[in-house]
Design a protein around this motif. Structure first.
Motif, PDB file in Angstrom:
ATOM      1  N   LYS A 125       8.096   8.082  -8.405  1.00  0.00           N
ATOM      2  CA  LYS A 125       7.056   8.023  -8.314  1.00  0.00           C
ATOM      3  C   LYS A 125       6.767   6.171  -7.989  1.00  0.00           C
ATOM      4  O   LYS A 125       7.897   5.611  -8.555  1.00  0.00           O
ATOM      5  CB  LYS A 125       6.095   8.574  -9.925  1.00  0.00           C
ATOM      6  CG  LYS A 125       5.851   9.642  -9.951  1.00  0.00           C
ATOM      7  CD  LYS A 125       4.469   9.526 -10.576  1.00  0.00           C
ATOM      8  CE  LYS A 125       4.066  10.923 -10.757  1.00  0.00           C
ATOM      9  NZ  LYS A 125       4.822  11.769 -11.755  1.00  0.00           N
ATOM     10  N   ARG A 166       0.836  -0.994  -0.121  1.00  0.00           N
ATOM     11  CA  ARG A 166       0.065  -0.180  -0.503  1.00  0.00           C
ATOM     12  C   ARG A 166       0.361   1.374   0.117  1.00  0.00           C
ATOM     13  O   ARG A 166       0.713   1.545   1.394  1.00  0.00           O
ATOM     14  CB  ARG A 166      -0.946   0.422   1.094  1.00  0.00           C
ATOM     15  CG  ARG A 166      -1.985  -1.016   0.752  1.00  0.00           C
ATOM     16  CD  ARG A 166      -2.728  -1.221   2.003  1.00  0.00           C
ATOM     17  NE  ARG A 166      -4.450  -1.611   2.438  1.00  0.00           N
ATOM     18  CZ  ARG A 166      -4.999  -1.974   3.299  1.00  0.00           C
ATOM     19  NH1 ARG A 166      -5.313  -1.069   4.275  1.00  0.00           N
ATOM     20  NH2 ARG A 166      -5.393  -2.892   3.633  1.00  0.00           N
ATOM     21  N   TYR A 185       1.380   5.701  -2.704  1.00  0.00           N
ATOM     22  CA  TYR A 185       0.776   6.455  -3.549  1.00  0.00           C
ATOM     23  C   TYR A 185       1.535   6.098  -4.621  1.00  0.00           C
ATOM     24  O   TYR A 185       2.332   7.019  -4.447  1.00  0.00           O
ATOM     25  CB  TYR A 185       0.596   7.520  -2.758  1.00  0.00           C
ATOM     26  CG  TYR A 185      -0.733   7.660  -1.214  1.00  0.00           C
ATOM     27  CD1 TYR A 185      -1.991   7.500  -1.499  1.00  0.00           C
ATOM     28  CD2 TYR A 185       0.848   7.517   0.022  1.00  0.00           C
ATOM     29  CE1 TYR A 185      -2.153   7.276  -0.104  1.00  0.00           C
ATOM     30  CE2 TYR A 185      -0.092   7.812   1.041  1.00  0.00           C
ATOM     31  CZ  TYR A 185      -1.705   7.398   0.663  1.00  0.00           C
ATOM     32  OH  TYR A 185      -2.136   7.392   2.373  1.00  0.00           O
ATOM     33  N   ARG A 186       0.490   5.687  -5.983  1.00  0.00           N
ATOM     34  CA  ARG A 186       2.033   4.644  -6.617  1.00  0.00           C
ATOM     35  C   ARG A 186       1.998   6.482  -7.499  1.00  0.00           C
ATOM     36  O   ARG A 186       2.905   6.349  -8.246  1.00  0.00           O
ATOM     37  CB  ARG A 186       0.830   4.121  -7.688  1.00  0.00           C
ATOM     38  CG  ARG A 186       0.965   2.683  -6.968  1.00  0.00           C
ATOM     39  CD  ARG A 186       0.040   1.759  -7.775  1.00  0.00           C
ATOM     40  NE  ARG A 186       1.099   1.294  -8.921  1.00  0.00           N
ATOM     41  CZ  ARG A 186       1.510   0.634  -9.276  1.00  0.00           C
ATOM     42  NH1 ARG A 186       1.541  -0.596  -8.021  1.00  0.00           N
ATOM     43  NH2 ARG A 186       2.212  -0.118 -10.511  1.00  0.00           N
ATOM     44  N   LYS A 187       1.216   7.076  -7.137  1.00  0.00           N
ATOM     45  CA  LYS A 187       1.475   8.355  -8.137  1.00  0.00           C
ATOM     46  C   LYS A 187       2.371   9.630  -7.274  1.00  0.00           C
ATOM     47  O   LYS A 187       2.148  10.397  -8.541  1.00  0.00           O
ATOM     48  CB  LYS A 187      -0.089   9.080  -8.504  1.00  0.00           C
ATOM     49  CG  LYS A 187      -0.838   7.799  -9.418  1.00  0.00           C
ATOM     50  CD  LYS A 187      -1.945   8.561 -10.625  1.00  0.00           C
ATOM     51  CE  LYS A 187      -2.236   7.279 -11.360  1.00  0.00           C
ATOM     52  NZ  LYS A 187      -3.458   7.986 -12.715  1.00  0.00           N
ATOM     53  N   LEU A 188       2.525   9.033  -6.289  1.00  0.00           N
ATOM     54  CA  LEU A 188       3.432   9.952  -5.531  1.00  0.00           C
ATOM     55  C   LEU A 188       4.577   9.648  -5.892  1.00  0.00           C
ATOM     56  O   LEU A 188       4.858   8.429  -5.475  1.00  0.00           O
ATOM     57  CB  LEU A 188       2.820  10.583  -4.127  1.00  0.00           C
ATOM     58  CG  LEU A 188       2.113  11.176  -4.009  1.00  0.00           C
ATOM     59  CD1 LEU A 188       0.933  10.972  -2.583  1.00  0.00           C
ATOM     60  CD2 LEU A 188       1.235  12.252  -4.989  1.00  0.00           C
ATOM     61  N   GLU A 200       7.291  12.328  -0.887  1.00  0.00           N
ATOM     62  CA  GLU A 200       5.916  12.459  -0.847  1.00  0.00           C
ATOM     63  C   GLU A 200       4.708  11.141  -0.144  1.00  0.00           C
ATOM     64  O   GLU A 200       4.314  11.442   0.468  1.00  0.00           O
ATOM     65  CB  GLU A 200       5.184  13.187  -2.116  1.00  0.00           C
ATOM     66  CG  GLU A 200       5.354  13.651  -2.485  1.00  0.00           C
ATOM     67  CD  GLU A 200       5.042  14.283  -4.273  1.00  0.00           C
ATOM     68  OE1 GLU A 200       4.339  15.253  -4.739  1.00  0.00           O
ATOM     69  OE2 GLU A 200       4.507  13.281  -4.963  1.00  0.00           O
ATOM     70  N   ASN A 201       5.813   9.887   0.054  1.00  0.00           N
ATOM     71  CA  ASN A 201       4.993   8.795  -0.036  1.00  0.00           C
ATOM     72  C   ASN A 201       5.070   9.455   2.294  1.00  0.00           C
ATOM     73  O   ASN A 201       4.700   8.501   2.801  1.00  0.00           O
ATOM     74  CB  ASN A 201       5.422   7.477  -0.635  1.00  0.00           C
ATOM     75  CG  ASN A 201       4.185   7.342  -1.205  1.00  0.00           C
ATOM     76  OD1 ASN A 201       3.285   6.597  -1.301  1.00  0.00           O
ATOM     77  ND2 ASN A 201       4.544   7.364  -2.908  1.00  0.00           N
ATOM     78  N   GLU A 239       7.455   1.278   1.533  1.00  0.00           N
ATOM     79  CA  GLU A 239       6.574   0.543   2.744  1.00  0.00           C
ATOM     80  C   GLU A 239       7.215   0.424   4.079  1.00  0.00           C
ATOM     81  O   GLU A 239       6.374   0.944   4.771  1.00  0.00           O
ATOM     82  CB  GLU A 239       5.717  -0.454   2.143  1.00  0.00           C
ATOM     83  CG  GLU A 239       4.377  -0.287   2.914  1.00  0.00           C
ATOM     84  CD  GLU A 239       3.324  -1.849   2.625  1.00  0.00           C
ATOM     85  OE1 GLU A 239       2.015  -2.087   2.864  1.00  0.00           O
ATOM     86  OE2 GLU A 239       4.613  -3.586   2.529  1.00  0.00           O
ATOM     87  N   LEU A 248      -2.636  17.169   1.982  1.00  0.00           N
ATOM     88  CA  LEU A 248      -1.933  17.182   1.581  1.00  0.00           C
ATOM     89  C   LEU A 248      -1.575  18.419   1.257  1.00  0.00           C
ATOM     90  O   LEU A 248      -0.501  18.507   0.839  1.00  0.00           O
ATOM     91  CB  LEU A 248      -2.490  16.532   0.329  1.00  0.00           C
ATOM     92  CG  LEU A 248      -3.309  15.307   0.368  1.00  0.00           C
ATOM     93  CD1 LEU A 248      -4.013  15.304  -0.598  1.00  0.00           C
ATOM     94  CD2 LEU A 248      -1.857  14.750   0.238  1.00  0.00           C
TER      95      LEU A 248
END
Ligand code: ADP
Ligand code: MG
Length: 252
Positions: A148, A95, A97-100, A104-105, A161, A120
């Motif tokens: 990303k 889990r 955030y694939r686009k961040l 940022e994650n 993760e 955010l």
């Protein structure tokens, strides 16, 4: 070798049961994880390992039984409450955030609590940024910090993760299949990072793992689930000689 005698458990399950409709995913499971241990949790697919993590991290309600963390009962607490007490976990299905980006994650690590859209845009404290920078370095993710998360390799995503789980500086980390989908070189890196966190920062781990070498290199004790019941507990060497365990894994 860890000798749990005389210590109180960091995490303890007493008679933990979980039913999904008519299916008993966990039946009266007793176990304890002691401070400073790296403990393994193994068992065939569908034996209830992830469900146990879901109950411990409070993602799922238990059907019966009790859970204690640091001596307090947490059986009915919310996930963010146990996270604040120092219990973190990762998920079998990663889990992030694939686009961040990786950076940022890390800043948005859900372990800090519920993420709302307004968060955010909130400025991040220097302390959080410093912690994120330190962990990114420790987990060898510096060179992919601005990529990303969706563009990382499986192993790099696992490391990210783990980094997100470590952001709040937890005492106990539950890792669900940290080596699945990870290439052999990165598996060694993950093993080495877990060992360092355990030996130098006194972090306690409970690892769900299929990679038996990973288990035997890292874990002092292992417990085995089969059809939702505890089948055995012992050192990795003891379990590899245990007929019941071998049969559960490989069939008669
Ligand atoms: P493992 O992680 O050991 O492979 P799981 O804990 O994922 O096993 O699953 C244990 C059993 O519980 C399986 O039979 C699975 O299908 C069932 N199960 C898990 N989660 C749910 C759910 N949310 N709803 C219904 N059944 C579930
Ligand atoms: Mg699972």
């Amino acid at each position: 070798m860890n000798t749990p005698h005389g210590q109180s458990p960091l995490l303890e399950g007493r008679q933990v049961s979980k039913n999904f409709g008519g299916l008993a995913a966990l039946s009266n499971v007793d176990f304890a994880v002691y401070p400073g241990e790296v403990m393994g949790l193994i068992g065939p697919n569908g034996s209830g390992k992830t469900t146990l993590f879901d109950c411990l991290s409070r993602v799922q309600e238990v059907s019966a039984g009790q859970i204690f963390f640091k001596g307090s009962e947490i059986t009915h607490k919310k996930p963010y409450q146990v996270a604040h007490m120092g219990l973190a976990r990762t998920f079998q299905v990663i889990r992030v955030y694939r686009k961040l980006t990786v950076w940022e994650n890390m800043l948005l690590s859900p372990q800090w609590g519920k993420i709302t859209p307004s968060q955010l845009f909130k400025p991040t404290s220097e302390a959080i940024k410093a912690r994120a920078r330190e962990l990114i370095g420790f987990l060898l993710l510096d060179h992919v910090m601005d990529l990303k998360a969706g563009n990382l390799s499986g192993g790099q995503r696992r490391l990210l993760e783990i980094g997100m789980a470590l952001m709040p500086d937890p005492d106990l980390i539950l890792l669900d299949e940290a080596t699945s989908g990870v290439n052999p070189t990165l598996i060694e890196e993950i093993k080495d990072r877990i060992r360092t966190l355990n030996q130098q920062q006194h972090k306690t781990f409970l690892l769900i793992e299929h990679n038996i070498h990973f288990i035997s290199d890292l874990c002092s004790r292992v417990f085995v689930l089969n059809y939702g019941e505890k089948l055995a507990e012992g050192t990795p060497a003891e379990l590899m000689e245990n007929e019941e365990v071998i049969e559960a894994y490989f069939g008669a």
